[in-house]
Design a protein around this motif. Structure first.
Motif, PDB file in Angstrom:
ATOM      1  N   HIS A   1     107.829 -18.755  58.610  1.00  0.00           N
ATOM      2  CA  HIS A   1     107.044 -17.737  59.333  1.00  0.00           C
ATOM      3  C   HIS A   1     105.552 -18.013  59.234  1.00  0.00           C
ATOM      4  CE1 HIS A   1     110.809 -15.808  59.298  1.00  0.00           C
ATOM      5  NE2 HIS A   1     110.754 -15.512  58.013  1.00  0.00           N
ATOM      6  N   SER A   2     105.178 -19.269  58.998  1.00  0.00           N
ATOM      7  CA  SER A   2     103.788 -19.515  58.649  1.00  0.00           C
ATOM      8  C   SER A   2     102.940 -20.066  59.784  1.00  0.00           C
ATOM      9  CB  SER A   2     103.710 -20.490  57.470  1.00  0.00           C
ATOM     10  OG  SER A   2     104.509 -20.010  56.435  1.00  0.00           O
ATOM     11  N   ILE A   3     103.510 -20.225  60.955  1.00  0.00           N
ATOM     12  CA  ILE A   3     102.709 -20.771  62.056  1.00  0.00           C
ATOM     13  C   ILE A   3     102.402 -19.673  63.077  1.00  0.00           C
ATOM     14  CG2 ILE A   3     102.618 -22.447  63.943  1.00  0.00           C
ATOM     15  CD1 ILE A   3     104.490 -24.231  62.443  1.00  0.00           C
ATOM     16  N   ALA A   4     101.117 -19.531  63.394  1.00  0.00           N
ATOM     17  CA  ALA A   4     100.735 -18.640  64.496  1.00  0.00           C
ATOM     18  C   ALA A   4     100.013 -19.496  65.528  1.00  0.00           C
ATOM     19  CB  ALA A   4      99.821 -17.533  63.999  1.00  0.00           C
ATOM     20  N   VAL A   5     100.099 -19.118  66.788  1.00  0.00           N
ATOM     21  CA  VAL A   5      99.434 -19.896  67.837  1.00  0.00           C
ATOM     22  C   VAL A   5      98.562 -18.969  68.669  1.00  0.00           C
ATOM     23  CG1 VAL A   5      99.773 -21.298  69.908  1.00  0.00           C
ATOM     24  CG2 VAL A   5     101.320 -21.580  67.971  1.00  0.00           C
ATOM     25  N   VAL A   6      97.330 -19.393  68.920  1.00  0.00           N
ATOM     26  CA  VAL A   6      96.459 -18.651  69.825  1.00  0.00           C
ATOM     27  C   VAL A   6      96.085 -19.574  70.975  1.00  0.00           C
ATOM     28  CG1 VAL A   6      94.198 -17.570  70.077  1.00  0.00           C
ATOM     29  CG2 VAL A   6      95.516 -17.215  67.991  1.00  0.00           C
ATOM     30  N   VAL A   7      96.312 -19.114  72.193  1.00  0.00           N
ATOM     31  CA  VAL A   7      95.894 -19.900  73.359  1.00  0.00           C
ATOM     32  C   VAL A   7      94.492 -19.419  73.724  1.00  0.00           C
ATOM     33  CG1 VAL A   7      96.387 -20.448  75.766  1.00  0.00           C
ATOM     34  CG2 VAL A   7      98.261 -20.217  74.131  1.00  0.00           C
ATOM     35  N   ASP A   8      93.496 -20.302  73.529  1.00  0.00           N
ATOM     36  CA  ASP A   8      92.107 -19.891  73.734  1.00  0.00           C
ATOM     37  C   ASP A   8      91.759 -19.807  75.213  1.00  0.00           C
ATOM     38  OD1 ASP A   8      91.489 -19.922  70.926  1.00  0.00           O
ATOM     39  OD2 ASP A   8      91.559 -22.104  71.046  1.00  0.00           O
ATOM     40  N   GLU A   9      92.233 -20.789  75.967  1.00  0.00           N
ATOM     41  CA  GLU A   9      91.832 -20.847  77.377  1.00  0.00           C
ATOM     42  C   GLU A   9      92.869 -21.577  78.222  1.00  0.00           C
ATOM     43  OE1 GLU A   9      87.352 -21.203  79.126  1.00  0.00           O
ATOM     44  OE2 GLU A   9      87.878 -22.489  77.462  1.00  0.00           O
ATOM     45  N   MET A  10      93.066 -21.095  79.443  1.00  0.00           N
ATOM     46  CA  MET A  10      93.911 -21.806  80.406  1.00  0.00           C
ATOM     47  C   MET A  10      93.143 -21.811  81.710  1.00  0.00           C
ATOM     48  SD  MET A  10      97.694 -20.184  79.541  1.00  0.00           S
ATOM     49  CE  MET A  10      98.258 -20.445  81.175  1.00  0.00           C
ATOM     50  N   LEU A  11      92.702 -22.975  82.161  1.00  0.00           N
ATOM     51  CA  LEU A  11      91.926 -22.982  83.407  1.00  0.00           C
ATOM     52  C   LEU A  11      92.197 -24.229  84.235  1.00  0.00           C
ATOM     53  CD1 LEU A  11      88.149 -23.424  82.375  1.00  0.00           C
ATOM     54  CD2 LEU A  11      90.089 -24.122  81.038  1.00  0.00           C
ATOM     55  N   PRO A  12      92.209 -24.096  85.578  1.00  0.00           N
ATOM     56  CA  PRO A  12      92.463 -25.265  86.418  1.00  0.00           C
ATOM     57  C   PRO A  12      91.352 -26.299  86.236  1.00  0.00           C
ATOM     58  CG  PRO A  12      92.358 -23.225  87.720  1.00  0.00           C
ATOM     59  CD  PRO A  12      91.927 -22.886  86.346  1.00  0.00           C
ATOM     60  N   ARG A  13      91.716 -27.578  86.169  1.00  0.00           N
ATOM     61  CA  ARG A  13      90.721 -28.656  86.073  1.00  0.00           C
ATOM     62  C   ARG A  13      89.861 -28.638  87.334  1.00  0.00           C
ATOM     63  NH1 ARG A  13      91.249 -33.890  83.690  1.00  0.00           N
ATOM     64  NH2 ARG A  13      92.300 -32.739  82.039  1.00  0.00           N
ATOM     65  N   GLU A  14      88.537 -28.757  87.137  1.00  0.00           N
ATOM     66  CA  GLU A  14      87.631 -28.689  88.286  1.00  0.00           C
ATOM     67  C   GLU A  14      87.974 -29.728  89.339  1.00  0.00           C
ATOM     68  OE1 GLU A  14      83.514 -27.622  86.693  1.00  0.00           O
ATOM     69  OE2 GLU A  14      83.142 -28.679  88.587  1.00  0.00           O
ATOM     70  N   GLY A  15      88.050 -29.290  90.567  1.00  0.00           N
ATOM     71  CA  GLY A  15      88.322 -30.208  91.666  1.00  0.00           C
ATOM     72  C   GLY A  15      89.786 -30.632  91.768  1.00  0.00           C
ATOM     73  N   ARG A  16      90.654 -30.105  90.887  1.00  0.00           N
ATOM     74  CA  ARG A  16      92.074 -30.485  90.918  1.00  0.00           C
ATOM     75  C   ARG A  16      92.914 -29.213  90.898  1.00  0.00           C
ATOM     76  NH1 ARG A  16      93.269 -35.317  87.922  1.00  0.00           N
ATOM     77  NH2 ARG A  16      95.448 -34.733  88.185  1.00  0.00           N
ATOM     78  N   ASP A  17      93.676 -28.946  91.945  1.00  0.00           N
ATOM     79  CA  ASP A  17      94.484 -27.729  91.871  1.00  0.00           C
ATOM     80  C   ASP A  17      95.884 -28.009  91.333  1.00  0.00           C
ATOM     81  OD1 ASP A  17      95.273 -29.052  94.070  1.00  0.00           O
ATOM     82  OD2 ASP A  17      94.704 -27.510  95.534  1.00  0.00           O
ATOM     83  N   ASP A  18      96.149 -29.273  90.935  1.00  0.00           N
ATOM     84  CA  ASP A  18      97.482 -29.598  90.415  1.00  0.00           C
ATOM     85  C   ASP A  18      97.474 -29.799  88.900  1.00  0.00           C
ATOM     86  OD1 ASP A  18      95.912 -31.841  90.484  1.00  0.00           O
ATOM     87  OD2 ASP A  18      97.585 -33.209  90.843  1.00  0.00           O
ATOM     88  N   LEU A  19      96.350 -29.475  88.241  1.00  0.00           N
ATOM     89  CA  LEU A  19      96.267 -29.740  86.797  1.00  0.00           C
ATOM     90  C   LEU A  19      95.615 -28.557  86.082  1.00  0.00           C
ATOM     91  CD1 LEU A  19      96.696 -31.833  84.527  1.00  0.00           C
ATOM     92  CD2 LEU A  19      94.416 -32.711  85.023  1.00  0.00           C
TER      93      LEU A  19
END
Ligand code: GTP
Length: 302
Positions: free
Chosen positions: A213-231
């Motif tokens: 039970h010792s791992i926690a995960v925080v997702v700091d940011e999710m954003l589309p790569r500039e100029g790429r709508d597939d990544l």
């Protein structure tokens, strides 16, 4: 939203000892993977909802962590979360596996449930594929003797047997209401939380015995790569409690961490249907399970 006459909609949650199959049952009912499952207890730390859409009803399932006696601060928060969830839902599914004798833990929970008088409780005998017909019959009888239930239903999430009956019985106890969510929506959990759960699941693989039970995960940011709508660029942090745990997660020359990153990335790509670049870091947050400030930082609020 238009809805037929007599449409029902409302909330249900499943409770039970750790490892009795609550997450698996919810996933099977909803038909897609939204909560993580594992063969080790207590991996579900967040309330995750799945939604069952039917022409006549909408069943919104809140998946609760295992009810258990508190051992750490995190444990206490989980229990108060569970109890407040119980008073907010329209119906509760109390899960007991068909293939294990009813024990103290089940009775402890049954007692707590009987305190939540206004919410009907359906007993769900899970994992029926692992028990003989005779065992199942005996378990149904044993369950009927520990408390008063509105119904008792045997089910196997694994084989799919009786899943429709479980859904029917839960839906019977929902109020008449138009749908509460748009059609086709499977979960209202923010994508970031689902992504965090997939990373945590990948990180736990193979090391659950050492780091249950010792791992926690925080997702700091999710954003589309500039100029790429597939990544999509995803920046996430894993937290462990001690440097020795960090070494385990990283592995020899970082090999394990790379594997965790690759596995998590593939799962996230499958979930979101887009290509992903995953920047995954790991830090030590000393004794995060016992420290209120750390817990808040990691998203476990009061
Ligand atoms: N054979 C069989 N195994 C099942 C069934 N349902 C769950 N399991 C297994 O039982 C284990 C525990 O299932 P979970 O769904 O994670 O249990 P849980 O009650 O949500 O556990 P916590 O998150 O610890 O509270 C997993 O290994 C599942 O694969 C079932 O219907 N049949």
């Amino acid at each position: 939203m238009t809805s037929p006459d007599n449409h029902r909609a409302g909330f249900a949650c499943f409770v039970g000892r750790p490892n009795v199959g609550k997450s698996t049952l919810m996933n099977a009912l909803v038909g897609t993977k939204v909560a993580i499952t594992s063969s080790k207890p207590q991996t579900t730390r967040r309330v995750i909802r799945g939604i069952v859409h039917r022409p006549d009803a909408q069943l919104i399932i809140v998946d609760t962590p295992g009810l258990h006696r508190p051992r750490t601060l995190l444990g206490e928060r989980l229990d108060s979360l569970v109890l407040s969830t119980l008073t907010e839902v329209d119906v509760i599914g109390f899960c007991v596996p068909a293939n294990e004798p009813i024990g103290k833990g089940d009775r402890f929970i049954a007692d707590k449930l009987s305190a939540v008088k206004k919410t009907p409780v359906i007993a769900v005998v899970t994992k029926c594929d692992l028990a003989s017909k005779e065992q199942i019959a005996q378990q149904l009888l044993a369950v009927s003797q520990i408390a008063e239930f509105a119904a008792i239903v045997p089910v196997s999430a694994e084989s799919g047997d009786q899943l429709d009956v479980v859904a029917d019985v839960l839906i019977e106890h929902l109020p008449e209401s138009p749908p509460l969510y748009e059609g086709g929506q499977l979960t209202d959990e923010p994508e970031q939380v689902l992504v965090g759960e997939l990373i945590r699941e990948a990180a736990l693989e193979g090391v659950r015995d050492e780091l249950p039970h010792s791992i926690a995960v925080v997702v700091d940011e999710m954003l589309p790569r500039e100029g790429r709508d597939d990544l999509l660029d995803i920046y996430a942090h894993m937290f462990v409690e001690r440097p020795s745990q960090k070494a385990i997660v990283i592995g020899h020359k970082g090999e394990r961490l790379r594997e965790v990153g690759t596995k998590a990335r593939k799962q996230i790509e499958a979930l979101l249907g887009t290509r992903v670049y995953l920047d995954l870091r790991i830090s030590v947050a000393k004794d995060w399970q016992r420290d209120p400030k750390q817990l808040r930082r990691l998203g476990f609020y009061d």
